[in-house]
Design a protein around this motif. Structure first.
Motif, PDB file in Angstrom:
ATOM      1  N   HIS A   1      10.730  24.811  30.452  1.00  0.00           N
ATOM      2  CA  HIS A   1      11.103  26.180  30.805  1.00  0.00           C
ATOM      3  C   HIS A   1      11.433  26.233  32.290  1.00  0.00           C
ATOM      4  CE1 HIS A   1       9.274  27.495  27.025  1.00  0.00           C
ATOM      5  NE2 HIS A   1       8.213  26.783  27.353  1.00  0.00           N
TER       6      HIS A   1
ATOM      7  N   PRO B   1       8.999  29.825  33.928  1.00  0.00           N
ATOM      8  CA  PRO B   1       7.772  29.692  33.129  1.00  0.00           C
ATOM      9  C   PRO B   1       7.126  31.032  32.798  1.00  0.00           C
ATOM     10  CG  PRO B   1       7.282  29.260  35.406  1.00  0.00           C
ATOM     11  CD  PRO B   1       8.772  29.439  35.318  1.00  0.00           C
TER      12      PRO B   1
ATOM     13  N   VAL C   1       5.064  23.487  30.563  1.00  0.00           N
ATOM     14  CA  VAL C   1       6.288  23.687  31.337  1.00  0.00           C
ATOM     15  C   VAL C   1       7.041  22.383  31.572  1.00  0.00           C
ATOM     16  CG1 VAL C   1       7.214  24.551  33.526  1.00  0.00           C
ATOM     17  CG2 VAL C   1       5.264  25.692  32.461  1.00  0.00           C
TER      18      VAL C   1
ATOM     19  N   ASP D   1       1.427  30.422  33.042  1.00  0.00           N
ATOM     20  CA  ASP D   1       1.543  29.036  33.499  1.00  0.00           C
ATOM     21  C   ASP D   1       1.923  28.915  34.976  1.00  0.00           C
ATOM     22  OD1 ASP D   1       0.986  27.812  30.984  1.00  0.00           O
ATOM     23  OD2 ASP D   1       2.997  28.385  30.327  1.00  0.00           O
TER      24      ASP D   1
ATOM     25  N   VAL E   1       2.018  25.625  37.535  1.00  0.00           N
ATOM     26  CA  VAL E   1       3.304  25.140  38.044  1.00  0.00           C
ATOM     27  C   VAL E   1       3.240  24.960  39.560  1.00  0.00           C
ATOM     28  CG1 VAL E   1       5.720  25.779  38.432  1.00  0.00           C
ATOM     29  CG2 VAL E   1       4.701  26.036  36.165  1.00  0.00           C
TER      30      VAL E   1
END
Length: 66
Positions: free
Chosen positions: A37, A40, A23, A44, A48
């Motif tokens: 991104h 995401p 990400v 993920d 994050v």
């Protein structure tokens, strides 16, 4: 989930890249974080959240959207 990085706060520590490399990336010029991104993939999202919590400059904002 939507992510934003405050470039004026980012200190380029790289914690986000190490935590969620799919990400986040780092700018080659100054090392600040960039998003791969802004929304995401589901796989993920936990990484994050951890990256945002671990950011030493509190530069990452995570907005949970339903």
């Amino acid at each position: 989930m939507r992510i934003d990085i405050d470039g004026s706060r980012c200190i380029g520590s790289g914690v986000c890249v190490l935590t969620a490399p799919a990400v986040f990336d780092q700018n080659d010029t100054d090392g600040t974080a960039v998003l791969r991104h802004s929304v995401p993939p589901a796989a993920d999202r936990d990484a994050v959240r951890l990256a945002a919590q671990s950011c030493p400059a509190a530069a990452i904002t995570v907005e949970e959207i339903s």
